[in-house]
Enzyme design. Structure first.
Site, PDB file in Angstrom:
ATOM      1  N   SER A 162     -15.988 -26.089  -7.678  1.00 24.85           N
ATOM      2  CA  SER A 162     -17.261 -25.975  -8.402  1.00 24.85           C
ATOM      3  C   SER A 162     -18.392 -25.393  -7.556  1.00 24.85           C
ATOM      4  O   SER A 162     -19.336 -24.849  -8.105  1.00 24.85           O
ATOM      5  CB  SER A 162     -17.692 -27.327  -8.966  1.00 24.85           C
ATOM      6  OG  SER A 162     -18.158 -28.176  -7.952  1.00 24.85           O
ATOM      7  N   LYS A 185     -23.690 -30.637  -5.946  1.00 27.79           N
ATOM      8  CA  LYS A 185     -24.173 -29.668  -6.934  1.00 27.79           C
ATOM      9  C   LYS A 185     -25.529 -29.143  -6.477  1.00 27.79           C
ATOM     10  O   LYS A 185     -26.220 -29.754  -5.672  1.00 27.79           O
ATOM     11  CB  LYS A 185     -24.341 -30.308  -8.325  1.00 27.79           C
ATOM     12  CG  LYS A 185     -23.093 -30.917  -8.909  1.00 27.79           C
ATOM     13  CD  LYS A 185     -22.069 -29.894  -9.289  1.00 27.79           C
ATOM     14  CE  LYS A 185     -20.855 -30.596  -9.892  1.00 27.79           C
ATOM     15  NZ  LYS A 185     -19.710 -29.751  -9.973  1.00 27.79           N
TER      16      LYS A 185
END
Length: 161
Positions: free
Chosen positions: A42, A86
């Site tokens: 990710s 993230k």
């Protein structure tokens, strides 16, 4: 008898010193800095999918100093036992436009980040489970800000914006 007393005194001093050291390690790891493994697809290309180790500072989020562009470590909203990395793309009150991946038509949506929340996304927009899937994340889930990569050696240095 005197020898036993001296041995007991040294053992007590050693135990106190060891307890202080362990306490210092705990405080440093929980409240100042910690090393954190980051792996998965990710955050490609920022982090290697096979795994990087980053230093995470644990002070800025406590003082509200996280800004858009920061890479943060946070408890996953779908599993509190899991930590994820993230990038923050929006703070409370910001308008965020994103492609709705849940829809088969992949149309654009715009939302306003509610108070006390942040909008997070992985750098690999094609393979990231993030706010586009589960919405804004409570600010309290942020555990720290990744700022320095220590492993692998060829990636050693500050985490880029």
């Amino acid at each position: 008898m005197r020898q036993w007393r001296r041995v007991a005194n040294e053992a007590m001093q050693f135990s106190v010193t060891l307890a202080k050291f362990i306490g210092l390690l705990h405080v440093t790891d929980a409240y100042l800095f910690s090393s954190t493994p980051v792996y998965g697809t990710s955050m490609l290309p920022t982090f290697n999918f096979r795994g990087d180790v980053v230093l995470t500072e644990r002070l800025s989020h406590r003082f509200g100093r996280v800004v858009p562009g920061d890479v943060v470590m946070l408890r996953a909203p779908y599993d509190p036992n899991k930590m994820v990395a993230k990038r923050v793309l929006g703070m409370e009150g910001d308008k965020v436009t994103f492609v709705d991946s849940a829809s088969t038509l992949h149309y654009q949506k715009t939302t306003v980040v509610p108070k006390g929340h942040v909008w997070i996304q992985g750098d690999n927009t094609y393979d990231s489970f993030d706010s586009r899937s589960y919405g804004p994340v409570p600010y309290g889930l942020i555990q720290g800000r990744a700022f320095f990569r220590v492993w692998p050696p060829n990636g050693f240095g500050f985490v880029d914006d």
